[in-house]
Scaffold this active site. Structure first.
Site, short mmCIF file in Angstrom:
data_model
loop_
_atom_site.label_atom_id
_atom_site.label_comp_id
_atom_site.label_asym_id
_atom_site.label_seq_id
_atom_site.Cartn_x
_atom_site.Cartn_y
_atom_site.Cartn_z
N GLY A 44 0.82 -1.22 0.00
CA GLY A 44 0.00 0.00 0.00
C GLY A 44 0.84 1.27 0.00
N THR A 45 2.07 1.13 -0.44
CA THR A 45 3.00 2.26 -0.49
C THR A 45 2.45 3.43 -1.30
OG1 THR A 45 4.60 0.47 -0.85
CG2 THR A 45 5.46 2.73 -0.84
N HIS A 108 11.79 1.32 0.91
CA HIS A 108 11.49 -0.08 1.29
C HIS A 108 12.60 -0.66 2.17
CE1 HIS A 108 8.08 -0.34 -1.34
NE2 HIS A 108 8.76 -0.32 -2.46
N SER A 138 -0.22 -9.79 -4.52
CA SER A 138 0.02 -8.51 -5.17
C SER A 138 1.44 -8.48 -5.77
CB SER A 138 -0.16 -7.38 -4.15
OG SER A 138 -0.04 -6.14 -4.78
N TYR A 196 -2.61 -1.85 6.00
CA TYR A 196 -3.44 -1.60 4.81
C TYR A 196 -4.91 -1.88 5.12
CZ TYR A 196 -4.88 -2.05 -0.13
OH TYR A 196 -5.49 -1.91 -1.35
P1 A3P Z 1 -3.38 -5.29 -5.28
O1 A3P Z 1 -2.29 -5.85 -6.14
O2 A3P Z 1 -3.86 -6.26 -4.26
O3 A3P Z 1 -4.49 -4.71 -6.08
P2 A3P Z 1 2.33 -0.81 -3.41
O4 A3P Z 1 1.77 0.57 -3.63
O5 A3P Z 1 3.02 -0.97 -2.10
O6 A3P Z 1 3.10 -1.28 -4.57
O7 A3P Z 1 1.04 -1.76 -3.26
C1 A3P Z 1 0.23 -2.02 -4.36
C2 A3P Z 1 -1.13 -2.48 -3.88
O8 A3P Z 1 -1.87 -1.36 -3.39
C3 A3P Z 1 -1.95 -3.05 -5.04
O9 A3P Z 1 -2.77 -4.06 -4.45
C4 A3P Z 1 -2.75 -1.84 -5.49
O10 A3P Z 1 -3.90 -2.16 -6.22
C5 A3P Z 1 -3.07 -1.18 -4.16
N1 A3P Z 1 -3.33 0.27 -4.28
C6 A3P Z 1 -2.73 1.16 -5.10
N2 A3P Z 1 -3.23 2.38 -4.94
C7 A3P Z 1 -4.19 2.29 -4.01
C8 A3P Z 1 -5.10 3.24 -3.41
N3 A3P Z 1 -5.09 4.51 -3.78
N4 A3P Z 1 -5.94 2.78 -2.47
C9 A3P Z 1 -5.95 1.48 -2.08
N5 A3P Z 1 -5.12 0.55 -2.61
C10 A3P Z 1 -4.25 0.93 -3.57
#
Ligand code: A3P
Length: 300
Positions: A44-45, A108, A138, A196
Site C-alpha cells: 500500500g506504499t 522499502h 500482489s 493496509y
Molecule cells: P493489489 O495488487 O492487491 O491490487 P504498493 O503501492 O506498495 O506497490 O502496493 C500495491 C497495492 O496497493 C496493489 O494491491 C494496489 O492495487 C493497491 N493500491 C494502489 N493504490 C491504491 C489506493 N489509492 N488505495 C488502495 N489501494 C491501492
C-alpha cells in the site's frame, strides 16, 4: 531466469537497488521536517505516499482538489523534485535535496539499514504493512507483469516457495515488519505503524491519525469544510488509477505506472492459494510473528 538478490545488511536486496540503497545510507542528509513513508513492497506504499503528500502539503494550497501538483499526484516515482521520491533506487541524491520541504521520501529499506541521520533527527516515519497473503499475491501478479517482457518471472509455486523462505525484494518480510513494529512500540513519536486493512476499514480515522502524528492535525473547520474528505477522495484507488500519469506514465521507464493499481481488495489471495499453500503460509506467520504482538486477521 529468476531475479537475483544479494543478502545485503541482512536483507535481500535486488541487485539493481544496491547502489541506490548504499548512496541513500551514505549521502542522505535528513532534514528535521522530513517524512519517510516506509513499507514492504506491495503493502500500500502508493496509497500512503499520496495521502502523506496531500496531508503535509495541504496548507500550501488554497484548494487541495484543484492544485495541479495534487491532481497529477502519482504515486511513486514521478521524477519531479516536487513530489515524493523513492530513496531506494535513488542514485542521484542531489534531487532529494532540491525537493520542497517538508519532503516526503519513500523507502522499502528495513529499519536497521536506514541512514543514521534519520534516527538522530526529529523526522518522522510512517510504516505500512499488509497481511502476507494479499502481499504475496500482489507481488506475484506485479512481478509477472513487470517481467513479462523478459523470462524473469517465476511461476506462482516458485514465487511462493521463495516468499515463505523470505527471499523476496527487501525480505524476509517478517524481519522487515518486525523491525518497524518494534521501533513503533519503543518510539511511538518516531514511527507510526499502519496496516493496509485498517486504512481500508476506516480511512477517515487513519487519515486523522496520520495528520496528528505528523504534527499537522485537521482542524474542525478542515473536517467540516471538506478538505479532509477531498484528500481522501483524491487518493482513492479509483481516482488515482484514473489519472493520466498513472494510466500512461512509467516508473523510471522500468515499469508502467498502471501496474501499481490492480484490485486493491482484501482477500483476493483466495483466488490464488491452494489449501496446502494456506497451511504453509499460516505456519510461517505463526512461527515468525508469534510473541511479537503483531498479527493479521485472515478470513479463510
Ligand atoms: P493489489 O495488487 O492487491 O491490487 P504498493 O503501492 O506498495 O506497490 O502496493 C500495491 C497495492 O496497493 C496493489 O494491491 C494496489 O492495487 C493497491 N493500491 C494502489 N493504490 C491504491 C489506493 N489509492 N488505495 C488502495 N489501494 C491501492
Amino acid at each position: 531466469a529468476a531475479p537475483y538478490f544479494y543478502l545485503f545488511q541482512d536483507f535481500w536486496c535486488p541487485s539493481n537497488y544496491i547502489q541506490g540503497v548504499f548512496n541513500f545510507q551514505k549521502f542522505f542528509q535528513t532534514k528535521e521536517d522530513d517524512v519517510f513513508v516506509a513499507s514492504f513492497p506491495k503493502s500500500g506504499t502508493t496509497w500512503l505516499k499520496a495521502l502523506t503528500f496531500a496531508i503535509v502539503k495541504r496548507q500550501h494550497f488554497a484548494s487541495v482538489e484543484n492544485h495541479p501538483l495534487l491532481t497529477s499526484i502519482p504515486h511513486a516515482l514521478v521524477p519531479s523534485p516536487e513530489l515524493t521520491m523513492d530513496a531506494d533506487i535513488y542514485d542521484q541524491i542531489g534531487h532529494l535535496s532540491q525537493m520542497t520541504e517538508p519532503r516526503v521520501v519513500a523507502t522499502h529499506i528495513p529499519y536497521p539499514s536506514l541512514p543514521k541521520s534519520i534516527m538522530e533527527s526529529s523526522s518522522r516515519i510512517i510504516y505500512i504493512c499488509r497481511n502476507p497473503f494479499d502481499t504475496f499475491v500482489s507481488a506475484w501478479t506485479f512481478s509477472s507483469k513487470a517481467n513479462s517482457a523478459s523470462s524473469a518471472s517465476l511461476t506462482l509455486e516458485e514465487a511462493f516457495e521463495m516468499f515463505c523462505k523470505g527471499i523476496v525484494y527487501f525480505g524476509p518480510w517478517w524481519s522487515h515488519m518486525l523491525s518497524y513494529w518494534q521501533e513503533s512500540k519503543t518510539n511511538p513519536n518516531k514511527v507510526l505503524f499502519l496496516k493496509y486493512e485498517d486504512l481500508k476499514e476506516d480511512i477517515n480515522f487513519q487519515v486523522k491519525r496520520i495528520a496528528e502524528f505528523l504534527g499537522c492535525p485537521f482542524s474542525e473547520e478542515e473536517e467540516s469544510n471538506g478538505v479532509m474528505e477531498s484528500i481522501i477522495k483524491l487518493c482513492s484507488f479509483e481516482k488515482m488509477k484514473d489519472l493520466d500519469v498513472n494510466k500512461f506514465g512509467s516508473h523510471f521507464k522500468i515499469i508502467d505506472n498502471k501496474h501499481f493499481f490492480r484490485k486493491a481488495e482484501i482477500g483476493d489471495w483466495i483466488n490464488y492459494f491452494s489449501p496446502s499453500m494456506v497451511e504453509k503460509l499460516s505456519k510461517v506467520i505463526e512461527q515468525k510473528l508469534s510473541g511479537s504482538g503483531l498479527s493479521f486477521k485472515i478470513q479463510y
